[in-house]
Scaffold this motif. Structure first.
Motif, PDB file in Angstrom:
ATOM      1  N   ASN A  18       4.541   1.919  -5.321  1.00 27.56           N
ATOM      2  CA  ASN A  18       4.901   0.752  -4.996  1.00 27.56           C
ATOM      3  C   ASN A  18       3.976  -0.298  -5.012  1.00 27.56           C
ATOM      4  O   ASN A  18       3.100  -0.594  -4.143  1.00 27.56           O
ATOM      5  CB  ASN A  18       5.579   0.682  -3.544  1.00 27.56           C
ATOM      6  N   SER A  19       4.134  -1.017  -6.138  1.00 27.28           N
ATOM      7  CA  SER A  19       2.950  -2.243  -6.493  1.00 27.28           C
ATOM      8  C   SER A  19       3.171  -3.395  -5.630  1.00 27.28           C
ATOM      9  O   SER A  19       2.354  -4.347  -5.518  1.00 27.28           O
ATOM     10  CB  SER A  19       2.985  -2.453  -7.977  1.00 27.28           C
ATOM     11  N   LYS A  40     -11.136  -4.465  -5.166  1.00 27.11           N
ATOM     12  CA  LYS A  40     -10.854  -3.131  -5.689  1.00 27.11           C
ATOM     13  C   LYS A  40      -9.680  -3.079  -6.666  1.00 27.11           C
ATOM     14  O   LYS A  40      -9.834  -2.589  -7.843  1.00 27.11           O
ATOM     15  CB  LYS A  40     -10.522  -2.109  -4.631  1.00 27.11           C
ATOM     16  N   ILE A  41      -8.557  -4.027  -6.377  1.00 25.30           N
ATOM     17  CA  ILE A  41      -7.700  -4.012  -7.307  1.00 25.30           C
ATOM     18  C   ILE A  41      -8.134  -4.689  -8.559  1.00 25.30           C
ATOM     19  O   ILE A  41      -7.565  -4.383  -9.527  1.00 25.30           O
ATOM     20  CB  ILE A  41      -6.515  -4.898  -6.745  1.00 25.30           C
ATOM     21  N   LYS A  42      -8.531  -5.816  -8.440  1.00 21.60           N
ATOM     22  CA  LYS A  42      -9.118  -6.441  -9.410  1.00 21.60           C
ATOM     23  C   LYS A  42     -10.071  -5.720 -10.437  1.00 21.60           C
ATOM     24  O   LYS A  42     -10.169  -5.648 -11.776  1.00 21.60           O
ATOM     25  CB  LYS A  42     -10.039  -7.924  -9.165  1.00 21.60           C
ATOM     26  N   ILE A  50      -5.567   0.142 -14.023  1.00 25.28           N
ATOM     27  CA  ILE A  50      -3.940  -0.324 -13.932  1.00 25.28           C
ATOM     28  C   ILE A  50      -3.757  -1.238 -15.148  1.00 25.28           C
ATOM     29  O   ILE A  50      -4.743  -2.221 -15.269  1.00 25.28           O
ATOM     30  CB  ILE A  50      -3.912  -1.384 -12.554  1.00 25.28           C
ATOM     31  N   THR A  51      -2.941  -0.699 -15.797  1.00 24.93           N
ATOM     32  CA  THR A  51      -2.576  -1.485 -17.192  1.00 24.93           C
ATOM     33  C   THR A  51      -1.553  -2.660 -17.082  1.00 24.93           C
ATOM     34  O   THR A  51      -1.537  -3.474 -17.861  1.00 24.93           O
ATOM     35  CB  THR A  51      -2.036  -0.613 -18.269  1.00 24.93           C
ATOM     36  N   HIS A  52      -0.347  -2.629 -16.197  1.00 22.18           N
ATOM     37  CA  HIS A  52       0.419  -3.736 -16.021  1.00 22.18           C
ATOM     38  C   HIS A  52       0.918  -3.538 -14.762  1.00 22.18           C
ATOM     39  O   HIS A  52       1.102  -2.105 -14.342  1.00 22.18           O
ATOM     40  CB  HIS A  52       1.128  -3.768 -17.202  1.00 22.18           C
ATOM     41  N   TYR A  53       2.024  -4.178 -14.363  1.00 21.35           N
ATOM     42  CA  TYR A  53       2.925  -4.253 -13.264  1.00 21.35           C
ATOM     43  C   TYR A  53       4.489  -4.152 -14.030  1.00 21.35           C
ATOM     44  O   TYR A  53       4.354  -5.138 -14.788  1.00 21.35           O
ATOM     45  CB  TYR A  53       2.663  -5.116 -12.115  1.00 21.35           C
ATOM     46  N   ALA A  54       5.378  -3.502 -13.195  1.00 20.63           N
ATOM     47  CA  ALA A  54       6.655  -3.582 -13.903  1.00 20.63           C
ATOM     48  C   ALA A  54       7.659  -3.258 -12.849  1.00 20.63           C
ATOM     49  O   ALA A  54       7.279  -2.197 -11.802  1.00 20.63           O
ATOM     50  CB  ALA A  54       6.945  -2.927 -15.011  1.00 20.63           C
TER      51      ALA A  54
END
Length: 153
Positions: A18-19, A40-42, A50-54
């Motif tokens: 769950n992003s 950390k996320i950055k 992490i390549t993208h969010y969808a």
């Protein structure tokens, strides 16, 4: 997995499920500050973990009720044939997943469309126009057993 901490791996496990995270929950689960979570996320984004969010959409809710697994072989594995096929297939919105494979077929495509008629049109007007295809085999999906984007690591 180079240069990644166990804490960052746990963050990836959480985000892939769950992003749309609650930052307070993440700080509590990881036992770190809000700033550290964002840092950390950055870092994970910048390093390509992490390549993208969808948002995952239920295809049936948007009228896409027909899923087909399409196996394709080319006449030859010549570089120009492969390049042309790859570019063409990547541009087709009906193809939601595509893989280069080893074995009987060269490619496996997951195609999602409205209905059998739309699939027939896809084959006739979009896929079969690519030169150098030698064989196409389609398997119609009757129901889903499992669909997931979550990796085990």
């Amino acid at each position: 997995m180079e240069n990644i901490t166990e804490q960052e791996l746990e963050l990836l496990r959480i985000l892939q499920k769950n992003s749309r995270f609650d930052i307070s929950e993440l700080t509590e689960r990881l036992n770190i500050s809000r700033t550290s979570v964002y840092d950390k996320i950055k870092k994970l984004e910048n390093e390509g973990y992490i390549t993208h969010y969808a948002a995952l959409i239920d295809p049936k809710k948007v009228g896409l009720n027909f899923t087909v697994i399409v196996n394709v072989s080319l006449i030859s594995q010549r570089y120009d044939y492969v390049e042309e096929f790859t570019k063409h297939v990547a541009s087709l919105s009906e193809v939601v997943e595509g893989y280069v494979t080893a074995g009987i077929f060269d490619y496996v495509l997951k195609v999602v469309v409205k209905d059998p008629e739309a699939f027939n049109e896809f084959i006739a007007k979009k896929l079969s126009v690519v030169p150098n295809i030698s064989k196409v085999q389609s398997t119609f999906v009757m129901s889903y057993i499992k669909q997931s984007t979550v990796l085990s690591f």
